[in-house]
Enzyme design. Sequence first.
Site, mmCIF file in Angstrom:
data_model
loop_
_atom_site.group_PDB
_atom_site.id
_atom_site.type_symbol
_atom_site.label_atom_id
_atom_site.label_comp_id
_atom_site.label_asym_id
_atom_site.label_seq_id
_atom_site.Cartn_x
_atom_site.Cartn_y
_atom_site.Cartn_z
ATOM 1 C CG ASP A 12 -1.947 0.912 0.995
ATOM 2 O OD1 ASP A 12 -2.422 1.426 -0.032
ATOM 3 O OD2 ASP A 12 -2.645 1.012 2.254
ATOM 4 C CD GLU A 59 -13.282 -4.990 -1.236
ATOM 5 O OE1 GLU A 59 -12.280 -5.442 -1.065
ATOM 6 O OE2 GLU A 59 -14.294 -5.660 -1.254
ATOM 7 C CG ASN A 60 -7.945 -1.993 -5.273
ATOM 8 O OD1 ASN A 60 -7.119 -2.573 -4.958
ATOM 9 N ND2 ASN A 60 -8.192 -0.829 -4.272
HETATM 10 C C1 IPE Z 1 -5.485 -2.585 -0.219
HETATM 11 O O1 IPE Z 1 -4.941 -1.186 -0.283
HETATM 12 C C2 IPE Z 1 -5.312 -3.218 -1.680
HETATM 13 C C3 IPE Z 1 -4.135 -3.492 -2.039
HETATM 14 C C4 IPE Z 1 -2.948 -2.972 -1.634
HETATM 15 C C5 IPE Z 1 -4.143 -4.052 -3.644
HETATM 16 P P1 IPE Z 1 -6.063 -0.110 -0.450
HETATM 17 O O2 IPE Z 1 -5.661 1.000 -0.515
HETATM 18 O O3 IPE Z 1 -7.265 -0.625 -1.585
HETATM 19 O O4 IPE Z 1 -7.064 -0.160 0.851
HETATM 20 P P2 IPE Z 1 -7.815 0.695 1.722
HETATM 21 O O5 IPE Z 1 -8.993 1.267 0.815
HETATM 22 O O6 IPE Z 1 -6.979 1.731 2.169
HETATM 23 O O7 IPE Z 1 -8.293 -0.183 2.876
HETATM 24 C C1 IPE Z 2 -1.456 0.347 -3.289
HETATM 25 O O1 IPE Z 2 -1.199 1.841 -3.447
HETATM 26 C C2 IPE Z 2 -1.955 -0.131 -4.728
HETATM 27 C C3 IPE Z 2 -3.172 -0.595 -5.122
HETATM 28 C C4 IPE Z 2 -3.954 -0.891 -4.107
HETATM 29 C C5 IPE Z 2 -3.557 -1.003 -6.475
HETATM 30 P P1 IPE Z 2 -2.533 2.582 -3.358
HETATM 31 O O2 IPE Z 2 -3.019 3.099 -4.954
HETATM 32 O O3 IPE Z 2 -3.513 2.386 -2.505
HETATM 33 O O4 IPE Z 2 -1.674 3.945 -2.751
HETATM 34 P P2 IPE Z 2 -2.283 4.879 -1.436
HETATM 35 O O5 IPE Z 2 -2.755 4.191 -0.537
HETATM 36 O O6 IPE Z 2 -3.733 5.555 -2.362
HETATM 37 O O7 IPE Z 2 -1.299 5.752 -1.318
HETATM 38 MG MG MG Z 3 -4.121 2.479 -0.666
#
Ligand code: IPE
Ligand code: IPE
Ligand code: MG
Length: 228
Positions: A12, A59-60
Site C-alpha cells: 500500500d 474493492e479497487n
Molecule cells: C489494499 O489497499 C489493496 C491493495 C494493496 C491491493 P487499499 O489502498 O485498496 O486499501 P484501503 O482502501 O486503504 O483499505
Molecule cells: C497500493 O497503493 C496499490 C493498490 C491498491 C492497487 P494505493 O494506490 O492504494 O496508494 P495509496 O494508499 O492511495 O497511497
Molecule cells: Mg491504498
Amino acid sequence: MNIPQHVAIIMDGNGRWAKKQNKPRAYGHLTGTDNVRNIAIKADELGIKVLTLYAFSTENWKRPKEEIDYLMSLPEVFIDKFLKELMERNIKIETIGDLSALPVKTVKVLNTAINKTKKNKGMILVFALNYGGRSDIVNAVNSIIKNGNVNSITEQDINNHISTKDYPEVDLMIRTSLDYRISNFLLWQLSYAEFIFVDCYWPDFNGERFAEAIAEYTNRQRRFGGLL
Ligand code: IPE
Ligand code: IPE
Ligand code: MG
C-alpha cells in the site's frame, strides 16, 4: 524462531508516495511494480517459500477507470522486465483471485508467465488480483456444496478449497504505509499470522527493510492460543 515460510504483503501507499513528490499516482504504481522485483528477490534470498502480494482487491474497482486501466497494464510491464530474472532464480508465478473479470490481455500475459514458470521449483510468487478474502471463503464454500451431499462443513473442508490450499499457512502479514487494517485480504488465512505495519510507502520498502521485518518476526513468540 525460524524464518517465515509464507509471507503476505499488502503493498500500500503508491499513490501517497507519488503525491509526496508531486507526481501522478500512476508513477507511484510503476515504481511500486519495480519494487515487487526487489522484494521478491530478497524473499527468495532469505529462503521464504511463498510470497503473496496483494496487487488488486475486489474493492479497487471503485477507483477511476483510468487508474484501473493503468493498474491492469502493470502485470505485462512486470513480466516483460523481470520474467527472465525470475526464471533464472527458479521462481514460480501463480495468482489468487478472480482473473475472469480482468482485461483479456492482462489474463493472457499472466497465464503465459504462469505456464512458463510452472515447472520451477523455487519460491512461489503469488499475485492476489481481483482478490477479496470474503469472496475467497464464499467460493470455497460454494465449491464444497458443488461436490454434493453436504449437510455440514468443517474447517478442513474450507482449508481444502480456499485459494491458498497448496501453500503453507501464512506466518507473517506485512502492510506498508501505516494503515492498520486488512482491507479484505486473506481473512481466513491470517487467523494466527503475525502482523507487521511498516511506516513507509510501498515504493520505499526496500530489501533491507524487508529483511528487518523478517528479523522482527523471528523475535516474536507465537503461542497459537497455548502456553510456552
Ligand atoms: C489494499 O489497499 C489493496 C491493495 C494493496 C491491493 P487499499 O489502498 O485498496 O486499501 P484501503 O482502501 O486503504 O483499505
Ligand atoms: C497500493 O497503493 C496499490 C493498490 C491498491 C492497487 P494505493 O494506490 O492504494 O496508494 P495509496 O494508499 O492511495 O497511497
Ligand atoms: Mg491504498
